[in-house]
Write a protein that holds these residues in place. Structure first.
Motif, PDB file in Angstrom:
ATOM      1  N   ALA A 125       0.994  -1.270  -0.093  1.00 30.01           N
ATOM      2  CA  ALA A 125      -0.091   0.006   0.121  1.00 30.01           C
ATOM      3  C   ALA A 125       0.813   1.337  -0.070  1.00 30.01           C
ATOM      4  CB  ALA A 125      -0.907  -0.054   1.184  1.00 30.01           C
ATOM      5  N   GLY A 126       1.985   1.295   0.785  1.00 27.74           N
ATOM      6  CA  GLY A 126       2.664   2.404   0.768  1.00 27.74           C
ATOM      7  C   GLY A 126       3.554   2.719  -0.468  1.00 27.74           C
ATOM      8  N   ILE A 127       3.864   1.789  -1.354  1.00 26.31           N
ATOM      9  CA  ILE A 127       4.505   1.917  -2.765  1.00 26.31           C
ATOM     10  C   ILE A 127       3.133   2.803  -3.642  1.00 26.31           C
ATOM     11  CG2 ILE A 127       5.168   0.919  -4.411  1.00 26.31           C
ATOM     12  CD1 ILE A 127       6.350  -1.331  -3.017  1.00 26.31           C
ATOM     13  N   ILE A 128       2.004   2.463  -3.424  1.00 27.83           N
ATOM     14  CA  ILE A 128       0.853   2.946  -4.101  1.00 27.83           C
ATOM     15  C   ILE A 128       0.625   4.297  -3.677  1.00 27.83           C
ATOM     16  CG2 ILE A 128      -1.275   2.676  -4.819  1.00 27.83           C
ATOM     17  CD1 ILE A 128      -1.080  -0.181  -4.592  1.00 27.83           C
ATOM     18  N   ALA A 129       0.443   4.753  -2.501  1.00 22.37           N
ATOM     19  CA  ALA A 129      -0.206   5.804  -1.893  1.00 22.37           C
ATOM     20  C   ALA A 129       0.269   6.412  -0.717  1.00 22.37           C
ATOM     21  CB  ALA A 129      -1.742   5.545  -1.655  1.00 22.37           C
ATOM     22  N   ALA A 130       1.518   6.129  -0.189  1.00 23.17           N
ATOM     23  CA  ALA A 130       2.151   6.691   0.886  1.00 23.17           C
ATOM     24  C   ALA A 130       2.128   8.119   0.867  1.00 23.17           C
ATOM     25  CB  ALA A 130       3.302   6.226   1.154  1.00 23.17           C
ATOM     26  N   ARG A 131       1.676   9.065   1.885  1.00 24.04           N
ATOM     27  CA  ARG A 131       1.628  10.256   1.982  1.00 24.04           C
ATOM     28  C   ARG A 131       3.051  10.953   2.078  1.00 24.04           C
ATOM     29  NH1 ARG A 131      -3.050   8.698  -0.229  1.00 24.04           N
ATOM     30  NH2 ARG A 131      -4.931   9.891   0.506  1.00 24.04           N
ATOM     31  N   PRO A 132       3.415  11.888   1.706  1.00 24.15           N
ATOM     32  CA  PRO A 132       4.795  12.686   1.996  1.00 24.15           C
ATOM     33  C   PRO A 132       4.834  12.752   3.603  1.00 24.15           C
ATOM     34  CG  PRO A 132       3.667  13.993   0.188  1.00 24.15           C
ATOM     35  CD  PRO A 132       2.487  12.958   0.743  1.00 24.15           C
ATOM     36  N   ARG A 133       6.106  12.676   3.846  1.00 27.90           N
ATOM     37  CA  ARG A 133       6.264  12.997   5.499  1.00 27.90           C
ATOM     38  C   ARG A 133       7.614  13.612   5.661  1.00 27.90           C
ATOM     39  NH1 ARG A 133       6.532   8.211  10.126  1.00 27.90           N
ATOM     40  NH2 ARG A 133       6.847   9.520  12.091  1.00 27.90           N
ATOM     41  N   LYS A 134       7.932  14.526   6.579  1.00 24.87           N
ATOM     42  CA  LYS A 134       8.837  15.271   6.984  1.00 24.87           C
ATOM     43  C   LYS A 134       9.916  14.231   7.501  1.00 24.87           C
ATOM     44  CE  LYS A 134      10.666  19.046   9.423  1.00 24.87           C
ATOM     45  NZ  LYS A 134      10.334  19.981  10.438  1.00 24.87           N
ATOM     46  N   GLY A 135      11.101  14.353   6.839  1.00 24.57           N
ATOM     47  CA  GLY A 135      12.244  13.511   7.213  1.00 24.57           C
ATOM     48  C   GLY A 135      12.584  12.378   6.440  1.00 24.57           C
ATOM     49  N   THR A 136      11.751  12.105   5.422  1.00 22.67           N
ATOM     50  CA  THR A 136      11.898  10.812   4.319  1.00 22.67           C
ATOM     51  C   THR A 136      11.598  11.448   2.918  1.00 22.67           C
ATOM     52  OG1 THR A 136      11.123   8.568   3.778  1.00 22.67           O
ATOM     53  CG2 THR A 136       9.676  10.064   4.676  1.00 22.67           C
ATOM     54  N   PHE A 138      10.815   9.099   0.919  1.00 22.98           N
ATOM     55  CA  PHE A 138       9.895   8.237   0.284  1.00 22.98           C
ATOM     56  C   PHE A 138       8.410   8.583   0.224  1.00 22.98           C
ATOM     57  CE2 PHE A 138       6.732   4.769   1.296  1.00 22.98           C
ATOM     58  CZ  PHE A 138       6.668   4.202   0.044  1.00 22.98           C
ATOM     59  N   VAL A 139       7.851   8.358  -0.833  1.00 21.38           N
ATOM     60  CA  VAL A 139       6.418   8.592  -1.087  1.00 21.38           C
ATOM     61  C   VAL A 139       5.956   7.687  -2.053  1.00 21.38           C
ATOM     62  CG1 VAL A 139       7.056  10.214  -2.806  1.00 21.38           C
ATOM     63  CG2 VAL A 139       4.951  10.372  -1.359  1.00 21.38           C
ATOM     64  N   GLY A 140       4.478   7.548  -1.894  1.00 20.83           N
ATOM     65  CA  GLY A 140       3.889   6.728  -3.026  1.00 20.83           C
ATOM     66  C   GLY A 140       3.918   7.399  -4.203  1.00 20.83           C
ATOM     67  N   LEU A 141       3.574   6.460  -5.483  1.00 19.58           N
ATOM     68  CA  LEU A 141       3.644   6.971  -6.852  1.00 19.58           C
ATOM     69  C   LEU A 141       2.307   7.886  -6.883  1.00 19.58           C
ATOM     70  CD1 LEU A 141       5.333   6.518  -9.293  1.00 19.58           C
ATOM     71  CD2 LEU A 141       6.003   5.121  -7.069  1.00 19.58           C
TER      72      LEU A 141
END
Length: 407
Positions: A125-136, A138-141
């Motif tokens: 699920a994270g690869i698809i739709a992870a929300r932006p987060r301060k400190g990383t 990584f974000v979903g497509l």
């Protein structure tokens, strides 16, 4: 529903299948019972985790995200993740998951699909739709898409083709526009099987169905896995940093495209991130692209979206092969083409053939006629020189006589 307990995925891996090599992804096919469906990923990861990867993970470094998101980030698109559940305690998924639409089809399961004791579905699920987060980085497509969490499998491979079929029907009922299935079985299933009919129902509802190709590719043999091999399903293999097939990735004529599947960063239950390998994490990369396309091209059919993804993939050959399908998915190209859809991919035009070289005509160094012409040229040149010499001498004699006469 909150996160229940911490589970070591290394122990899960042992329960599912042996690692093919250190750091390689495992390939689980269930227990061998009819209809068992295995998960397509694995690795060493404890969760929840404090760790967050600060930089941009390598699969995202290859994507110009500003260009990718210039039209949409997938808002309003509903993506069903049929997996081990999706934990929504992770801050990058908390607002992404629609728990009210979730379901749990494991025996005795009573959750709304947000319990994930394995971590597999949360990574997907994270690869698809992870929300932006301060400190990383990584974000979903598709970071504005909505995830429908459907728990259908666990570390014991309790999922069956029949429960997967039920999960697909639930996804249809809850308005899914894309369905991601990061599981497979090598058991040959007919289109008329329970699972085959469920997939057909999803396709009839114009849903893009994305499935992992499987991780049994170390032996290099071509074989079909299901549901990936059903007609109309976009089957996704794994590629590495060199855009070549990852060694574990299952090859076969059913493969549609490949996507990054090595050292993939994603979210884990509770908090944090870790890395993993497998076609399980290639499929959601493509599902994320499909979600963006659903938002940008709402009138396109599922088949047209699949065709665009395949046609715009980065190819190593002009057409299709059994290892990476039509090529490695290119998210920006898939979203930046014209608005004219196509119903199927086609091979690239072959490069034009260079004209055949004309034969070189060989000749003697000098023909008799050329020799005569050369001699005549020499004679004319010599005569001209002689005339000049005589003329010059006559002028000198004349001038000398005039000087004497003047004395």
């Amino acid at each position: 529903m909150g996160y229940r307990k911490t589970v070591r995925t290394m122990a899960v891996t042992a329960a599912l299948a042996a690692l093919a090599a250190p750091g390689a992804a495992y390939a689980a096919e269930g227990t061998g019972e009819p209809g068992d469906v295995g998960l397509d990923g694995g690795g060493e990861c404890t969760f929840p985790m404090k760790q967050q990867y600060e930089g941009r993970p390598w699969p995202l470094q290859r994507v110009l995200l500003d260009e990718l998101w210039q039209d949409t980030k997938g808002k309003g698109v509903r993506v069903a993740v049929i997996d081990t559940g999706v934990d929504n305690d992770n801050l990058q998924l908390r607002t992404a998951v629609d728990a009210s639409a979730g379901a749990d089809y494991l025996k005795g399961g009573k959750s709304d699909g947000t319990v994930d004791e394995v971590g597999h579905g949360t990574k997907v699920a994270g690869i698809i739709a992870a929300r932006p987060r301060k400190g990383t980085g990584f974000v979903g497509l598709a970071p504005e898409a909505t995830i429908i969490p459907i728990r259908q499998n666990d570390e014991k491979n309790s999922g069956k083709d029949t429960t997967m079929a039920t999960a697909i029907d639930h996804a249809i009922a809850k308005g899914a526009q894309v369905i991601n299935i990061s599981q497979d079985t090598t058991k040959a299933l007919e289109e008329t099987s329970t699972l085959g009919r469920a997939v057909a129902r999803a396709l009839d509802k114009n849903i893009v169905v994305v499935a992992s190709a499987g991780n049994d590719g170390m032996d290099g043999r071509l074989k079909r896995t299901y549901p990936a091999a059903f007609d109309g399903v976009l089957a996704v293999a794994s590629s590495d940093r060199n855009n070549e097939r990852a060694p574990f990735s299952q090859a076969g004529d059913f493969v549609g495209v490949a996507a990054p599947g090595v050292d993939i960063v994603s979210t884990v239950p509770g908090n944090g991130q870790c890395t993993d390998n497998g076609t399980s994490f290639s499929a959601p990369y493509v599902a994320g692209v499909a979600a963006l396309m659903r938002a940008k091209y709402p009138k396109w059919t599922a088949a047209q979206i699949v065709a665009r993804i395949e046609q715009t993939a980065e190819r190593s050959v002009t057409g299709h092969d059994d290892y990476v399908g039509w090529g490695v998915v290119d998210p920006v190209r898939a979203l930046s083409g014209d608005d004219l859809p196509q119903n199927a991919p086609h091979p690239d035009p072959a490069p034009p053939k260079a004209p055949a070289p004309e034969p070189a005509h060989l000749s003697l160094s000098e023909t008799p006629q050329e020799r005569s012409e050369r001699y005549a040229t020499y004679a004319l040149a010599a005569a001209a020189v002689l005339v000049g010499v005589i003329g010059g001498a006559a002028t000198v004699v004349r001038d000398a006589r005039r000087r004497r006469a003047a004395r």
